[in-house]
Every structure is written in C-alpha cells, then in structure tokens.
Scaffold this active site. Structure first.
Site, PDB file in Angstrom:
ATOM      1  N   GLY A 241       0.922   8.226  13.157  1.00 37.99           N
ATOM      2  CA  GLY A 241      -0.469   8.652  13.108  1.00 37.99           C
ATOM      3  C   GLY A 241      -1.340   7.561  13.699  1.00 37.99           C
ATOM      4  O   GLY A 241      -0.956   6.382  13.687  1.00 37.99           O
TER       5      GLY A 241
ATOM      6  N   CYS B   9       0.729   0.231   8.430  1.00 42.17           N
ATOM      7  CA  CYS B   9      -0.345   0.599   9.348  1.00 42.17           C
ATOM      8  C   CYS B   9      -0.210  -0.188  10.647  1.00 42.17           C
ATOM      9  O   CYS B   9       0.058  -1.393  10.615  1.00 42.17           O
ATOM     10  CB  CYS B   9      -1.686   0.282   8.677  1.00 42.17           C
ATOM     11  SG  CYS B   9      -3.107   0.706   9.695  1.00 42.17           S
TER      12      CYS B   9
ATOM     13  N   GLU C  30      -4.447   8.679   7.375  1.00 42.33           N
ATOM     14  CA  GLU C  30      -5.316   8.839   8.551  1.00 42.33           C
ATOM     15  C   GLU C  30      -6.717   9.294   8.156  1.00 42.33           C
ATOM     16  O   GLU C  30      -7.706   8.844   8.748  1.00 42.33           O
ATOM     17  CB  GLU C  30      -4.690   9.815   9.556  1.00 42.33           C
ATOM     18  CG  GLU C  30      -3.324   9.420  10.090  1.00 42.33           C
ATOM     19  CD  GLU C  30      -3.249   7.977  10.602  1.00 42.33           C
ATOM     20  OE1 GLU C  30      -4.254   7.466  11.138  1.00 42.33           O
ATOM     21  OE2 GLU C  30      -2.186   7.352  10.445  1.00 42.33           O
TER      22      GLU C  30
HETATM   23 ZN    ZN Z   1      -3.234   2.974   9.642  1.00 40.50          ZN
END
Ligand code: ZN
Length: 165
Positions: free
Chosen positions: A46, A88, A131
C-alpha cells in the site's frame, strides 16, 4: 510512468491530515499509476499520497486479492481483533506487532469519483486501516506503546545513520 520519491519519517507531511480529493481528472489517474509503480518497486502492499509528499486523502493498495485506488477513504465499520507485525515504507519497513481490527469496511471514491465500499479481513483489513490512517496524518508507530515506538524509532535512526534508510 515515473517512480516517485518515498518520503520518510519524520517529514511533517506524514503527520498532516490530507486535503480532500476534489478533481477526478487525468492527473489523478496519472498519480495513481505512478504510485502503483513506486509501491511495487519498493515491494510494498500500500502507498498513500502523503508518502510521496502530497497532502491528499488518497492511497493505492495491492494486498492479497484486493487491488484498489481510494480517494477520500473512510473506515465505516470495524470489528474483531488481530495482532501481527506491521511496517511502513516511510519507516524503512521496520516491523512491530500492532493490534488492529480483524475486519473492516472501507468507503471511498474511485478514479472517476464514484463512491464504492469494500471489505477486508486479516492482512487486507490491516492494510486498509494503515493507509486510511496515512490519509489522516497518522503513522502506525503513533498507535504503538511508547516502548515499542521507541524500538522502531531507534532501529530507524540507526539505518538512517548508516545511510540505509
Ligand atoms: Zn505506511
């Protein structure tokens, strides 16, 4: 298509709520295509607009069986609980266990501005939450306990120092 630069923590754009997407035009489609390209190149599942330096409520995702573009995303329902590693691209993909809802329903708009709803479980639900958080200026480390957050930050700073992030 163009590879975009992924912005890393602690850039202020990552901590800022995005502006609503209002123009569903060719430039939005081009942004989505470039974001997909950038996400695949970084082996992510994502990528939010904040992560390429744009303060916009917009993300792309390709996780398990769900490939989508979401403008103005909102989690409209969540239930259950799961705990697994989360990471992330803006924090060098350093993982940490994080509790999330097991099942969520997302409402968003597609590239034509059409409203749609989609649901996900497990990793897909985790990705939808991660997200959507980005679009609201929230990073996954903001949801960790102070202790776990410090561990991720410390690992990240070490990589930055070594020039690896
Ligand atoms: Zn992220």
């Amino acid at each position: 298509m163009t590879l975009l630069k992924i912005i890393s923590y602690p850039a202020s754009v990552l901590a800022t709520t995005g502006q609503p997407v209002e123009n569903f035009d060719a430039s939005l489609s081009e942004l989505a295509a470039n974001m997909f390209e950038t996400m695949y190149a970084a082996r992510g599942v994502g990528l939010a607009a904040q992560q390429v330096g744009l303060s916009l409520r917009f993300f792309v995702m390709d996780c398990e069986d769900t490939r989508l573009v979401a403008a103005n995303p909102e989690i409209i329902s969540m239930d259950g609980e799961q705990e697994d590693d989360e990471a992330c691209l803006s924090l060098a993909s350093i993982g940490s266990p994080l509790k999330r809802a097991e099942h969520v329903v997302l409402r968003a708009q597609d590239l034509n501005g059409k409203v749609f709803e989609t649901e996900g479980r497990g990793l897909t639900a985790r990705c939808l939450q991660h997200e959507t958080d980005h679009c609201n200026g929230t990073l996954f480390i903001d949801r960790l306990s102070p202790l776990k957050r410090d561990i991720v930050k410390r690992k990240f700073r070490k990589l930055v120092k070594r020039g690896e992030a």
